[in-house]
Design an enzyme around this catalytic site. Sequence first.
Site, PDB file in Angstrom:
ATOM      1  CB  CYS A   1      -0.954  -0.013   1.193  1.00  7.47           C
ATOM      2  SG  CYS A   1      -0.123  -0.005   2.779  1.00  7.47           S
TER       3      CYS A   1
ATOM      4  CG  HIS B   1      -3.940   5.481   3.610  1.00  9.71           C
ATOM      5  ND1 HIS B   1      -5.046   4.712   3.882  1.00  9.71           N
ATOM      6  CD2 HIS B   1      -2.967   4.622   3.224  1.00  9.71           C
ATOM      7  CE1 HIS B   1      -4.748   3.436   3.696  1.00  9.71           C
ATOM      8  NE2 HIS B   1      -3.501   3.358   3.295  1.00  9.71           N
TER       9      HIS B   1
END
Length: 628
Positions: free
Chosen positions: A26, A550
């Site tokens: 990620c 995020h």
Amino acid sequence: MDYSTTAQKLIENLGGQSNIRTVTHCMTRLRFILNDESVVDDKIVENIPGVMGIMKKSGQYQVIIGNNVAKCYQEVTKLGNFAGSSSAADQPKEKQNPVNVALDFIAGCMTSLISAIIAGGLLKVLAILLGPSLLGILETTSDTYIIINAIGDAAFYFLPVFVAYTASKKLNCNTFLSVMVAAMLIHPDIISLLGSDTPTRLFGVIPVIHGSYSSSVIPAMFSTILLKYVEIFIDKITPEWSKNFLKPLLIVVIVAPVTLCILAPIGLIVGNGLQYVLNGIYNFAPWLALALFAGFMPFIVMTGMHWAFVPASLLAIASAGFDTMLLPAMLSSNLAQAGATFAVAFKTKDSKMKQIAFPAGISALLAGVTEPAMYGVTLKLKKPMYAACIASGIGGLITGLVQLKAYAFATPCLTAIVQFVAPDGGQNFIYACIIAAAAFILAFIFTFIVTKNEAPAEGSDNTAIMTDADTAEPAASSQPAVANPLTGEAIPLENVNDPTFAAGILGQGYAVIPSEGKVYAPFDGSVETLMDTHHALGLTSRQGTTLLIHVGLETVSLGGKYFTPHVKQGDTFKKGDLLLSFDLDSLKKEGFDTSTPVIVTNTDDYQELKLTKTGAVNAGEEILTLTR
């Protein structure tokens, strides 16, 4: 940083290629799914150059790398053909340990409440200090004393309502119905009914067990869990035309009586049972119990197990008036981590480690936030962690011998040490000061002795995060403008239900719980990183500020589903441009935590980062002040 070496050591210490089923990444972490996690030595992995820490979650072995995770990922995939590595959505979802699920739920319910609990606890301490037993400034019958005490009490008395709110957010069910059921438990008429000597029966038949639910935690958690499943069931059986009025009515009619007659009493039994067990351990040998509890506290915090003790601590303060386990042990542990970290800061010859250690030590000493100290310093160097645990254990031993008590819930640290002031005066506060000083000084001395001018191995990366912007010349502006990128509710970063973000390991900032699925440009700049899964953006401003946005937690597992980027990597943009849109309702329906961290990854370039506003915010507002 040579990530080819990092990749090679990672594969070797994760059990080799044959033990790695898949690997994805990620924005900050490599996410491995291993065939057998038991063959991995976590401490060895954590000390690999370039690795900032590890986390085990949702069947994944997550290795925290930081902003250069894509480079490390490329080096890892060069060394082996790992099936399924191209898409995070293809990763199999494994069953989670029920204990981890329970701890995650408790943490999700309690983390957002801690600020209110701390404020309430310290206000009650203030009332004690001003009261007749100590300074004598206020009488207990004075209006001012009553008001101060009532403000402090509110956070505890209405705790079931607060827990119902946070639990509903965690479970993504109807918030106000959950709050309504919890509020019923502390309605004056219910309190009077359940406090009388006359038996109480619902419909004249069903017995209602008497008890007091103010300041309780577990009953509201249980009722919200039930409400979630009842809501799903009722939604399936009610026709569309009736949902607006029939659905909420049926939910409350089912959940409220079951809560009052069954779940709330069970919650009290569970809470009282846990308190009974802890009291039994404490009464058997308080000096031994506190020595072990305080000594192992850093590892308890790392696993999240400390959240299991929070309800018991709150119950103890509400019923007995003080806590003798969790908070006294954390005082010793937090101050020991601070002492060990400051010793490293003064002793090490490595300039990067000094830059990490000083602010991490201040955080542990003055705020009780020890994650930066543990992950960035003591655990990484190992010997300081051993020294801190020994010093904390000695502090715990003294704590048990003098039977130290905490009279208010606050994260134990130097600035909150007044929580150990006893209502009737006495030596308790003096004992707390002695224990705090002993833990800090002993940890400092032990660490100073054992580190022996240790510096990290050549090529290791000990900074919290390093980017290309870290070497850029300082921007001319003393306060670069960073606008808020999302509309929603702004919360402090430490309230995010993810230890890596909450501890500030990746940098400082804040988070937004979005009310609409759009991310706007916070400044004029360029897109440095856009994940293939489109859930996270890495941006750089013209002044050199690097920002990570995020969207949601663990949303990488969606593989890009529900996300639509409006820019690509390398694009430039103007402040206010639409960068990313996402389907907020679908994320909520699938149970994802939509909290969106907004992190300045080159935090070390600034003297101060200050969040000037929380609560409702609009995209475009400048709520984060950065001072060089």
